[in-house]
Write a protein that holds these residues in place. Structure first.
Motif, PDB file in Angstrom:
ATOM      1  N   HIS A   1     -27.871  73.067  10.233  1.00  0.00           N
ATOM      2  CA  HIS A   1     -27.853  71.705  10.745  1.00  0.00           C
ATOM      3  C   HIS A   1     -29.256  71.105  10.704  1.00  0.00           C
ATOM      4  CE1 HIS A   1     -23.910  72.340  13.232  1.00  0.00           C
ATOM      5  NE2 HIS A   1     -23.697  72.193  11.936  1.00  0.00           N
ATOM      6  N   LEU A   2     -29.327  69.846  10.329  1.00  0.00           N
ATOM      7  CA  LEU A   2     -30.621  69.170  10.247  1.00  0.00           C
ATOM      8  C   LEU A   2     -31.071  68.611  11.584  1.00  0.00           C
ATOM      9  CD1 LEU A   2     -30.014  67.241   6.899  1.00  0.00           C
ATOM     10  CD2 LEU A   2     -31.553  69.181   7.244  1.00  0.00           C
ATOM     11  N   ILE A   3     -30.149  68.444  12.508  1.00  0.00           N
ATOM     12  CA  ILE A   3     -30.500  67.870  13.802  1.00  0.00           C
ATOM     13  C   ILE A   3     -30.005  68.760  14.931  1.00  0.00           C
ATOM     14  CG2 ILE A   3     -30.625  65.441  13.136  1.00  0.00           C
ATOM     15  CD1 ILE A   3     -27.736  65.125  13.996  1.00  0.00           C
ATOM     16  N   ARG A   4     -30.651  68.601  16.081  1.00  0.00           N
ATOM     17  CA  ARG A   4     -30.195  69.254  17.301  1.00  0.00           C
ATOM     18  C   ARG A   4     -29.530  68.185  18.170  1.00  0.00           C
ATOM     19  NH1 ARG A   4     -34.697  70.797  18.965  1.00  0.00           N
ATOM     20  NH2 ARG A   4     -35.092  69.705  20.932  1.00  0.00           N
ATOM     21  N   ILE A   5     -28.331  68.467  18.620  1.00  0.00           N
ATOM     22  CA  ILE A   5     -27.587  67.494  19.414  1.00  0.00           C
ATOM     23  C   ILE A   5     -27.491  68.004  20.846  1.00  0.00           C
ATOM     24  CG2 ILE A   5     -25.413  66.243  19.698  1.00  0.00           C
ATOM     25  CD1 ILE A   5     -24.932  66.540  16.726  1.00  0.00           C
ATOM     26  N   GLU A   6     -27.932  67.176  21.786  1.00  0.00           N
ATOM     27  CA  GLU A   6     -27.875  67.525  23.211  1.00  0.00           C
ATOM     28  C   GLU A   6     -26.942  66.561  23.925  1.00  0.00           C
ATOM     29  OE1 GLU A   6     -31.732  67.625  24.933  1.00  0.00           O
ATOM     30  OE2 GLU A   6     -32.541  69.088  23.496  1.00  0.00           O
ATOM     31  N   SER A   7     -26.008  67.095  24.670  1.00  0.00           N
ATOM     32  CA  SER A   7     -25.101  66.257  25.450  1.00  0.00           C
ATOM     33  C   SER A   7     -25.858  65.683  26.644  1.00  0.00           C
ATOM     34  CB  SER A   7     -23.901  67.069  25.937  1.00  0.00           C
ATOM     35  OG  SER A   7     -23.168  67.583  24.836  1.00  0.00           O
TER      36      SER A   7
END
Length: 379
Positions: A81-87
């Motif tokens: 994945h190119l990005i980190r996703i935080e809720s």
């Protein structure tokens, strides 16, 4: 029908078509709201119908955004994945900021919460902001705080991590992330912007990177209203001058002052914050000049050691002072001892125990300081 009548409303139609085809539903709604107000006097029936359509569609806005429809972009070679996703975290504690930073961050949050109010006077909220400051002063934390307050996911792209020796690949990765983020209602953080948005007059950079900077500048200009684009840099001097003009807002994050250091200490101590004013002040002296990140790490280490050793945090602080003074030059240890003695709650005996500086030495330096002060006053 005259030629002018034939093309009446052409500009609005084309603008609406662009927004619709770029899959930006919230921008479509904002644009239609403006059109309805513009034609309220000349075409009241049309304006009323548009307003009714907008009202009926507001309940379906989350579905229109299609936040889970698009797959998370990945690198074609590594498949990572190119990005980190935080809720978003609604129970996140407010970060410790300098007052100027707090005001500007809060303004960003309030603008997004009151988009409709801005639209009523043909204004849009801030769509992009650049965070500038040294490492550890809260730039990433502020992005996390904004996302939590807006109840939006935070997408983090570390630009230094996606830089490749094959710049064409880097360009494709960055474009993939930007395209993905534009389809979401989210906060996108471009971390370490200086890794890519360098000055285009830098002779060491090749054409492909300069073209990528141009593309990035265009994306900032055209960022959709339903999202918020943030970027952070530790090295503002490396940025292309055009970058500064593209962002709606630039927020400078200064190193923490004494009062912010003390507030951060209390926050990071958590359940141990009732340690006492004496120790809070001692820690503020020890951490003077440190950034928020370092303060958090050091205090966490002290609390962790206290838990493992089953003893009070104050004892760990004493041991910490003993450790750091053994590796400090004598002049610095003496300066630290003077500062500690300047705290009215700490005796010479206590300072001597903490630093290893004898009470006789403290008295002599105190006497010298008093004499110098009298000479300065002409006494």
């Amino acid at each position: 029908m005259t030629e002018s009548k034939k093309f009446e409303g052409k500009d609005e139609f084309l603008a609406l078509a662009r927004l619709a085809l770029s899959e930006r539903p919230q921008d479509v709604q904002l644009f239609l709201g403006k059109v309805a107000r513009r034609y309220r006097a000349s075409e009241p029936e049309v304006a009323t119908e548009i307003a009714s359509l907008l009202k009926n569609s507001s309940g379906r806005s989350s579905a229109l955004r299609r936040e889970t429809a698009a797959p998370v972009p990945v690198d074609n070679d590594s498949r990572l994945h190119l990005i980190r996703i935080e809720s978003p975290s609604r129970d996140m504690a407010p970060p410790v900021f300098a007052p100027s930073v707090s005001r500007e961050v809060e303004a960003l949050i309030q603008e997004r919460r009151q988009i409709e109010r801005l639209v009523q006077v043909d204004l849009e909220p801030t769509r992009s902001a650049l965070f500038v400051g040294p490492p550890g002063v809260g730039k990433t934390l502020s992005a996390r705080w904004i996302a939590s307050q807006l109840n939006l996911p935070l997408l983090i792209l570390d630009l230094s991590a996606v830089m490749s020796s094959f710049l064409g690949r880097t360009g494709n990765n960055v474009r993939a992330v930007l395209d993905y983020a534009k389809r979401q209602s989210c906060v996108l953080l471009l971390d370490e912007l200086d890794a890519i948005a360098k000055r285009r007059d830098d002779a060491t950079e090749i054409g492909e990177l300069k073209r990528l900077v141009t593309v990035l500048l265009q994306e900032i200009d055209e960022w959709p209203v339903h999202g918020l684009l943030l970027a952070a840099t530790n090295h503002s001097e490396l940025l292309d001058p055009a970058v500064w003009r593209r962002f709606d807002s630039v927020i400078n994050f200064p190193p923490p002052e004494k009062i912010e250091v003390e507030r951060a200490i209390v926050e990071f101590l958590g359940d141990d914050r009732d340690l006492g004013e004496e120790w809070i002040e001692i820690l503020s002296i020890l951490f003077r000049g440190a950034n928020f990140s370092d303060i958090r790490k050091r205090i966490t280490a002290l609390r962790r050691a206290a838990t493992m050793n089953e003893r009070n945090v104050a004892i760990e602080i004493e041991d910490y002072i003993g450790r750091i003074t053994r590796s400090m030059p004598h002049s610095e240890v003496l300066a630290l001892a003077r500062k500690l003695y300047g705290i009215h709650r700490i005796s010479q005996r206590r300072v001597a125990v903490l630093t290893g500086v004898s009470r006789d030495t403290l008295r002599r330096t105190e006497d010298k300081g008093s004499k110098a002060s009298r000479r300065g006053r002409g006494g």
